[in-house]
Design an enzyme around this catalytic site. Structure first.
Site, mmCIF file in Angstrom:
data_model
loop_
_atom_site.group_PDB
_atom_site.id
_atom_site.type_symbol
_atom_site.label_atom_id
_atom_site.label_comp_id
_atom_site.label_asym_id
_atom_site.label_seq_id
_atom_site.Cartn_x
_atom_site.Cartn_y
_atom_site.Cartn_z
ATOM 1 C CG HIS A 234 -0.493 0.363 2.487
ATOM 2 N ND1 HIS A 234 -0.212 -0.561 3.470
ATOM 3 C CD2 HIS A 234 -0.202 1.564 3.020
ATOM 4 C CE1 HIS A 234 0.231 0.072 4.547
ATOM 5 N NE2 HIS A 234 0.252 1.365 4.301
ATOM 6 C CG ASP B 67 -0.257 -3.886 2.753
ATOM 7 O OD1 ASP B 67 0.334 -3.393 1.766
ATOM 8 O OD2 ASP B 67 -0.541 -3.229 3.779
ATOM 9 C CB SER C 111 2.877 1.782 6.229
ATOM 10 O OG SER C 111 1.606 1.722 6.770
ATOM 11 N N GLY C 112 5.034 -0.596 6.157
ATOM 12 C CA GLY C 112 6.108 -1.191 5.375
ATOM 13 C C GLY C 112 7.300 -1.579 6.220
HETATM 14 N N1 ARG Z 1 -1.298 2.257 7.236
HETATM 15 C C1 ARG Z 1 -0.408 3.034 8.032
HETATM 16 C C2 ARG Z 1 0.649 3.680 7.160
HETATM 17 O O1 ARG Z 1 0.443 3.802 6.002
HETATM 18 C C3 ARG Z 1 0.186 2.279 9.155
HETATM 19 C C4 ARG Z 1 -0.823 1.629 9.962
HETATM 20 C C5 ARG Z 1 -0.342 0.973 11.168
HETATM 21 N N2 ARG Z 1 -1.300 1.259 12.160
HETATM 22 C C6 ARG Z 1 -1.335 0.745 13.356
HETATM 23 N N3 ARG Z 1 -2.228 1.164 14.175
HETATM 24 N N4 ARG Z 1 -0.454 -0.174 13.706
HETATM 25 O O2 ARG Z 1 1.664 4.148 7.645
#
Ligand code: ARG
Length: 411
Positions: free
Chosen positions: A218, A265, A361-362
Site C-alpha cells: 500500500h 499487502d 507502514s512497510g
Molecule cells: N497504514 C499506516 C501507514 O500507512 C500504518 C498503519 C499501522 N497502524 C497501526 N495502528 N499499527 O503508515
C-alpha cells in the site's frame, strides 16, 4: 542553619571530582581503547549426523546444532578467566564430515590495546582445548579435530556483517535494554530503511539482502514509478548514513489499491546498487515458511511514523515492544471482528497505548531467537487509528508470503 566548615566542603568537592574522573576514565577506557578480536574455531561433532538442510542457516537443523555449540562456548568462557572479555560466539558453517558434522564457530572477545595478542590466543586455545577434552554433555566432540585460528578484525567484521539478523555494535551491551516507544540507538535496528517519495519519508522497509527490501504494497498506492523513490539508511532520516536509488518495485500481483481488506499487502524493492554492510546497516533474517511465532512472542516494531494518530513523521527512529496476539483473539467481535486473514498477524496490546502508526507502514516487526538472531515476523500494514484499546497493529505475516518473496528475489 550552620554552614559547612570549609575543610568539609573541600573534601566533598574532592570526592566528587575523583568520582567523575573515575567514571570518565572508565568510559574512555571501554569506549575508545577497546578492540574486538576474532577467532575461528573448528572441530567435529561426532554424535550428530550431517543433514543437507544444514547448508541453510535458517533451517531447524542448523539452528539446533548452532544453539548447542554457541551455548557450550558461552558457558565455557563465562566460567573462565576470560569471562569479562568474552562477547559472543557465532556458528558460521556446518559442513559434512565422515564422522559427523564439522563446525566452524567465530568467537569474539573484547581486548584492550595493552593486552598481548599471542598470550590471548594461548588462553582462548587452552580454555577451549581443555573444555573439549572433558565431557561436554550433550555434544560429543573429537578433541583431535580442534583448531583455533586468529582472524583479522576486518574479516571477522565482514563475516558478521554478511550474516543476517545480527547486531554487533560495540555499544550492544549498553543498548540492549527493553522498553516501549523510545528513540533507537545507532546500529540497534540496522535493517530499518526509509522509503522516500521525491525525498520525503513515506514508508518504512526492511533490508533482506544487499540489494532487496521488503515493504508494504500500500506504500506504492498510485506511485509505482521506481524513479520517484529513494531508500535511506541509518537511524535518522536527515542526514542519512547511506542512500540508494530504486531500480524496481514488485507489488504482490493480487494486491489491489481499491481493496479495503488489506490482503496481499507486501512488496519487494530492488536497490539500484548493492549496499555495503556496516555495523549500522545490515540485513535481517527471513523466517522459513513453516515457522510459527507463538502467541505472546515479544517483538519490536520500529519506524519514523507518527507518535500519535494524525501526527507528523519524525526524524529519529523509534522502537516499541509489542507482543504477538493470537488470530482468534484478534478476530473477536470487539477487536477486529473477523477481518484478520491467514496472511496477517496482530501485535500489540488489547489495552492499547503501544503501537505502530501512520508512516511506520512497510517497516519491520522483528523478534530475536534463542541465539540472539533477529527475524522478520511482520510488515506494518494497518490498524484502526493507533494504540487504541482493542485495536492492535495488524501486520503482513512474513511466513505466509515467504515463498512469494523467494520467487521474486531469490532470497
Ligand atoms: N497504514 C499506516 C501507514 O500507512 C500504518 C498503519 C499501522 N497502524 C497501526 N495502528 N499499527 O503508515
Amino acid at each position: 542553619m550552620k554552614l559547612l566548615e570549609p575543610w568539609k566542603l573541600a573534601l566533598i568537592v574532592l570526592a566528587v571530582v575523583l568520582f567523575l574522573a573515575l567514571v570518565i576514565g572508565l568510559l574512555v577506557y571501554f569506549l575508545l581503547f577497546d578492540e574486538m578480536y576474532f577467532y575461528s574455531g573448528t572441530f567435529t561433532v561426532t554424535n550428530v549426523q550431517y543433514n543437507p538442510s544444514m547448508e541453510k542457516k535458517t533451517s531447524k537443523e542448523f539452528k539446533d546444532l548452532s544453539t548447542k555449540v554457541e551455548t557450550l562456548m558461552t558457558r565455557t568462557f563465562q566460567a573462565s578467566i576470560l569471562n569479562k572479555k568474552y562477547i559472543k560466539s557465532h556458528v558460521v558453517h556446518l559442513n559434512p564430515d565422515a564422522r559427523g558434522v564439522a563446525v566452524e564457530v567465530v568467537l569474539m572477545f573484547h581486548f584492550s590495546s595493552n593486552d598481548n595478542r599471542e598470550a590471548l590466543w594461548e588462553r582462548v586455545n587452552s580454555i577451549l582445548r581443555r573444555r573439549l577434552q572433558t565431557n561436554t554433555g550433550y555434544l560429543e566432540i573429537d578433541p583431535s579435530t580442534f583448531k583455533l585460528a586468529g582472524m583479522k578484525m576486518e574479516n571477522g567484521v565482514n563475516l558478521l556483517n554478511n550474516s543476517c539478523g545480527l547486531r554487533i555494535s560495540k555499544l550492544n551491551s549498553f543498548t540492549d535494554r527493553i522498553s516501549g516507544g523510545m528513540s533507537a540507538q545507532d546500529g540497534e535496528w540496522p535493517w530499518q530503511t526509509s522509503l522516500q517519495l521525491s525525498g520525503i519519508h513515506r514508508c518504512g522497509a526492511t533490508l533482506i539482502s544487499d540489494t532487496w527490501l521488503v515493504t508494504a504494497a500500500h506504500c506504492f498506492r498510485g506511485q509505482k514509478n521506481p524513479r520517484e523513490w529513494t531508500a535511506s539508511f541509518g537511524t535518522v532520516v536527515r542526514p542519512p548514513k547511506m542512500r540508494r536509488f530504486i531500480r524496481n518495485i514488485i507489488v504482490h500481483e493480487k494486491y489491489s489499491d481499491n481493496n479495503a481488506d488489506h490482503d496481499y499487502d507486501v512488496a519487494v524493492v530492488q536497490l539500484s546498487a548493492p549496499i555495503e554492510f556496516t555495523n549500522d546497516i545490515r540485513m535481517v533474517c527471513l523466517p522459513e515458511a513453516f515457522y510459527v511465532f507463538p502467541h505472546n512472542t515479544t517483538c519490536f516494531v520500529t519506524g519514523w511514523g507518527a507518535l500519535s494518530f494524525d501526527g507528523p513523521s519524525i526524524n529519529n527512529l523509534q522502537q516499541a515492544e509489542v507482543k504477538i496476539i493470537d488470530t482468534n483473539i484478534c478476530n473477536r467481535e470487539e477487536v477486529y471482528n473477523g477481518l484478520i486473514t491467514p496472511g496477517m498477524v496482530c501485535a500489540g496490546y488489547l489495552e492499547g497505548k503501544v503501537d505502530a502508526c501512520q508512516g511506520d507502514s512497510g517497516g519491520p516487526l522483528v523478534t530475536a531467537d534463542r541465539r540472539g538472531i533477529w527475524y522478520l515476523v511482520g510488515i506494518v500494514s494497518w490498524g484502526d487509528e493507533c494504540a487504541k484499546r482493542n485495536k492492535p497493529g495488524v501486520y503482513t505475516r512474513v511466513t505466509y508470503y515467504r515463498d512469494w518473496i523467494a520467487a521474486k528475489t531469490g532470497i
